[in-house]
Design a protein around this motif. Sequence first.
Motif, mmCIF file in Angstrom:
data_model
loop_
_atom_site.group_PDB
_atom_site.id
_atom_site.type_symbol
_atom_site.label_atom_id
_atom_site.label_comp_id
_atom_site.label_asym_id
_atom_site.label_seq_id
_atom_site.Cartn_x
_atom_site.Cartn_y
_atom_site.Cartn_z
ATOM 1 N N ALA A 86 30.204 39.523 42.822
ATOM 2 C CA ALA A 86 31.635 40.086 42.584
ATOM 3 C C ALA A 86 32.640 39.345 41.591
ATOM 4 O O ALA A 86 33.472 39.909 41.271
ATOM 5 C CB ALA A 86 32.385 39.806 44.273
ATOM 6 N N THR A 90 37.214 37.096 42.093
ATOM 7 C CA THR A 90 37.264 37.723 43.186
ATOM 8 C C THR A 90 36.707 36.845 44.453
ATOM 9 O O THR A 90 37.132 37.034 45.571
ATOM 10 C CB THR A 90 36.422 38.917 43.067
ATOM 11 N N CYS A 108 39.428 39.450 52.923
ATOM 12 C CA CYS A 108 40.169 39.004 51.709
ATOM 13 C C CYS A 108 41.406 38.025 52.212
ATOM 14 O O CYS A 108 41.966 37.963 53.157
ATOM 15 C CB CYS A 108 40.558 40.215 51.072
ATOM 16 N N LEU A 117 39.836 45.413 45.750
ATOM 17 C CA LEU A 117 38.411 45.361 45.951
ATOM 18 C C LEU A 117 38.028 46.751 46.643
ATOM 19 O O LEU A 117 36.777 47.105 46.125
ATOM 20 C CB LEU A 117 37.883 44.344 46.960
#
Length: 167
Positions: A86, A90, A108, A117
């Motif tokens: 990712a 991130t 997250c 995302l």
Amino acid sequence: MSDVAADAVIEAPETVATYLRLRGLTPSAKNWKRKRRITVDDDNAPFTPGRDPGTLGDVLDRLSRDAGWETTLAREDLVRQWADLAGADTAKHSEPVSLERGLLTVKCDSTAWAKNLQFMRATILTEIGRRYPEAGVENLRFIGPDVPSWKWGPRVVPGRGPRDTYG
């Protein structure tokens, strides 16, 4: 020389017979003939095709394939390599938390990261499919942080309640 010794000399190769004649010996049929190698059709016999030592990686690949561990190992690699998959920035704000029935759930730090995302979902899903096809990831779900619920409990008040994004 006797007739038996002469016959033995005739059957022996010339170099062997000459050597033995000079030493005063007679060649015997058992000593100078080469032994034939016995061929065995057994898979465990030494020096047969496929008996050469392989690399450790090949052995582990065969073991994981035979034991049915490919899917589990691919899923573990996906979680371990999330930062490469990712991106480093991130990965600081997200982590995979579960993979059930083809759905990878990623938690997250904030709802803003979950939304960003979600926009990158197709790219991440394509990269997972390219690197880890055995993992069986078919879909992605991004969730925000866990927030307390104001809808249940002893002090619930009917109405809208607090409106905050918690992140």
